[in-house]
Design a protein around this motif. Structure first.
Motif, PDB file in Angstrom:
ATOM      1  N   ARG A  29      -7.973   7.906   5.767  1.00  0.00           N
ATOM      2  CA  ARG A  29      -8.584   6.565   5.267  1.00  0.00           C
ATOM      3  C   ARG A  29      -7.947   5.423   6.176  1.00  0.00           C
ATOM      4  O   ARG A  29      -8.689   4.624   6.740  1.00  0.00           O
ATOM      5  CB  ARG A  29      -8.293   6.298   3.764  1.00  0.00           C
ATOM      6  CG  ARG A  29      -9.157   5.020   3.319  1.00  0.00           C
ATOM      7  CD  ARG A  29      -9.100   4.684   1.619  1.00  0.00           C
ATOM      8  NE  ARG A  29      -7.802   4.497   1.314  1.00  0.00           N
ATOM      9  CZ  ARG A  29      -6.998   3.240   1.662  1.00  0.00           C
ATOM     10  NH1 ARG A  29      -7.949   2.220   2.234  1.00  0.00           N
ATOM     11  NH2 ARG A  29      -5.864   3.034   0.983  1.00  0.00           N
ATOM     12  N   HIS A  51       0.727  -1.058   0.086  1.00  0.00           N
ATOM     13  CA  HIS A  51      -0.049  -0.027  -0.052  1.00  0.00           C
ATOM     14  C   HIS A  51       0.863   1.066  -0.096  1.00  0.00           C
ATOM     15  O   HIS A  51       0.478   2.327  -0.505  1.00  0.00           O
ATOM     16  CB  HIS A  51      -1.068  -0.166   1.072  1.00  0.00           C
ATOM     17  CG  HIS A  51      -1.784   1.134   1.430  1.00  0.00           C
ATOM     18  ND1 HIS A  51      -2.977   1.150   0.417  1.00  0.00           N
ATOM     19  CD2 HIS A  51      -2.087   2.232   2.130  1.00  0.00           C
ATOM     20  CE1 HIS A  51      -3.408   2.541   0.555  1.00  0.00           C
ATOM     21  NE2 HIS A  51      -3.151   3.056   1.525  1.00  0.00           N
ATOM     22  N   ARG A  52       1.957   1.192   0.818  1.00  0.00           N
ATOM     23  CA  ARG A  52       2.813   2.396   0.572  1.00  0.00           C
ATOM     24  C   ARG A  52       3.342   2.620  -0.712  1.00  0.00           C
ATOM     25  O   ARG A  52       3.660   3.852  -1.078  1.00  0.00           O
ATOM     26  CB  ARG A  52       4.014   2.200   1.924  1.00  0.00           C
ATOM     27  CG  ARG A  52       3.398   2.530   3.398  1.00  0.00           C
ATOM     28  CD  ARG A  52       4.527   2.429   4.348  1.00  0.00           C
ATOM     29  NE  ARG A  52       5.318   1.165   4.552  1.00  0.00           N
ATOM     30  CZ  ARG A  52       4.922   0.320   5.138  1.00  0.00           C
ATOM     31  NH1 ARG A  52       3.681   0.507   5.915  1.00  0.00           N
ATOM     32  NH2 ARG A  52       5.778  -0.609   5.325  1.00  0.00           N
ATOM     33  N   THR A  57      -2.955  14.368  -1.296  1.00  0.00           N
ATOM     34  CA  THR A  57      -3.162  12.840  -1.552  1.00  0.00           C
ATOM     35  C   THR A  57      -2.743  11.990  -0.389  1.00  0.00           C
ATOM     36  O   THR A  57      -3.560  11.208   0.110  1.00  0.00           O
ATOM     37  CB  THR A  57      -2.468  12.387  -2.850  1.00  0.00           C
ATOM     38  OG1 THR A  57      -2.760  13.267  -3.753  1.00  0.00           O
ATOM     39  CG2 THR A  57      -2.372  10.868  -2.957  1.00  0.00           C
ATOM     40  N   GLU A  61      -5.374  12.763   2.507  1.00  0.00           N
ATOM     41  CA  GLU A  61      -6.615  11.637   2.187  1.00  0.00           C
ATOM     42  C   GLU A  61      -6.188  10.298   2.648  1.00  0.00           C
ATOM     43  O   GLU A  61      -7.118   9.393   3.313  1.00  0.00           O
ATOM     44  CB  GLU A  61      -6.974  11.880   0.923  1.00  0.00           C
ATOM     45  CG  GLU A  61      -7.547  13.124   0.447  1.00  0.00           C
ATOM     46  CD  GLU A  61      -7.563  13.286  -0.994  1.00  0.00           C
ATOM     47  OE1 GLU A  61      -7.420  12.376  -1.803  1.00  0.00           O
ATOM     48  OE2 GLU A  61      -8.267  14.388  -1.505  1.00  0.00           O
ATOM     49  N   GLU A  62      -5.052   9.710   2.360  1.00  0.00           N
ATOM     50  CA  GLU A  62      -4.734   8.279   2.654  1.00  0.00           C
ATOM     51  C   GLU A  62      -4.708   8.112   4.288  1.00  0.00           C
ATOM     52  O   GLU A  62      -4.863   7.060   4.812  1.00  0.00           O
ATOM     53  CB  GLU A  62      -3.501   7.823   2.015  1.00  0.00           C
ATOM     54  CG  GLU A  62      -3.427   7.687   0.663  1.00  0.00           C
ATOM     55  CD  GLU A  62      -4.638   6.448   0.092  1.00  0.00           C
ATOM     56  OE1 GLU A  62      -4.596   5.620   0.796  1.00  0.00           O
ATOM     57  OE2 GLU A  62      -5.351   6.682  -0.784  1.00  0.00           O
ATOM     58  N   LYS A 109       0.534   7.005  -6.460  1.00  0.00           N
ATOM     59  CA  LYS A 109      -0.276   8.076  -6.522  1.00  0.00           C
ATOM     60  C   LYS A 109       0.224   9.346  -6.250  1.00  0.00           C
ATOM     61  O   LYS A 109      -0.174  10.461  -7.107  1.00  0.00           O
ATOM     62  CB  LYS A 109      -1.471   7.901  -5.549  1.00  0.00           C
ATOM     63  CG  LYS A 109      -2.441   6.866  -5.658  1.00  0.00           C
ATOM     64  CD  LYS A 109      -3.518   6.717  -4.711  1.00  0.00           C
ATOM     65  CE  LYS A 109      -4.466   7.751  -4.457  1.00  0.00           C
ATOM     66  NZ  LYS A 109      -5.365   7.442  -3.474  1.00  0.00           N
ATOM     67  N   ILE A 133       0.943   4.519  -2.706  1.00  0.00           N
ATOM     68  CA  ILE A 133       0.705   5.793  -2.284  1.00  0.00           C
ATOM     69  C   ILE A 133       1.755   6.548  -3.059  1.00  0.00           C
ATOM     70  O   ILE A 133       1.695   7.840  -3.513  1.00  0.00           O
ATOM     71  CB  ILE A 133       0.935   5.920  -0.896  1.00  0.00           C
ATOM     72  CG1 ILE A 133      -0.773   5.365  -0.149  1.00  0.00           C
ATOM     73  CG2 ILE A 133       0.806   7.221  -0.379  1.00  0.00           C
ATOM     74  CD1 ILE A 133      -0.462   5.212   1.446  1.00  0.00           C
TER      75      ILE A 133
END
Length: 156
Positions: A110, A86-87, A103, A106-107, A93, A90
């Motif tokens: 979440r 996941h990192r 961004t 937002e992560e 992104k 990110i």
């Protein structure tokens, strides 16, 4: 041969260890996520916030580590592969985003919402010993505060 009370205590102890092992793994993940975010964000105030959160999650892991040891087990020592992936996602992104800080915020929001759910689910467990319940309740309160604080950055 164990008595019914001894078996019940052992079951409670094992349950507490299982819950704490799952939570400590999530906190290792969160700590690494905050450290990564601290390196990636540009805003100095946000960078400081991420550093504080990484430190807080490190404290959480230390508290849980001690609790697991008090229960007679050895804590896991790292996070999950899913969080590592996941990192990386990110990173991708943020490279294509027009505002990397936004961004990342937002992560973080979440992720904190997911942590709140994980802690609430753990606290629903009827076999938690009072000290385990109190520890998780205290950490949940801090996570909720973090969620409110990070939303401040999202509003700016």
């Amino acid at each position: 041969m164990k008595t019914t009370l001894e078996r019940a205590r052992q079951k409670t102890n094992e349950n507490n260890i299982d819950v704490l092992q799952a939570i400590i793994e999530k906190n290792y993940d969160a700590r690494q996520g905050y450290r990564k975010a601290m390196m990636d964000v540009q805003d100095p105030e946000l960078k400081n916030f991420m550093q504080q959160q990484a430190r807080q999650r490190s404290n959480f892991t230390n508290e849980i580590d001690q609790q697991i040891r008090n229960l007679g087990d050895t804590p896991i020592e790292n996070g999950s592969m899913a969080a590592t992936l996941h990192r990386t996602w990110i990173d991708i992104k943020t490279r294509v985003a027009s505002n990397a800080d936004e961004t990342i915020i937002e992560e973080v929001i979440r992720g904190e919402k997911a942590k709140v759910k994980e802690y609430k689910d753990a606290l629903k467990n009827n076999l938690l010993a009072p000290q385990t319940h109190n520890l998780l309740q205290s950490q949940l309160k801090a996570i909720k505060n973090t969620l409110q604080d990070v939303k401040h950055f999202n509003a700016n």
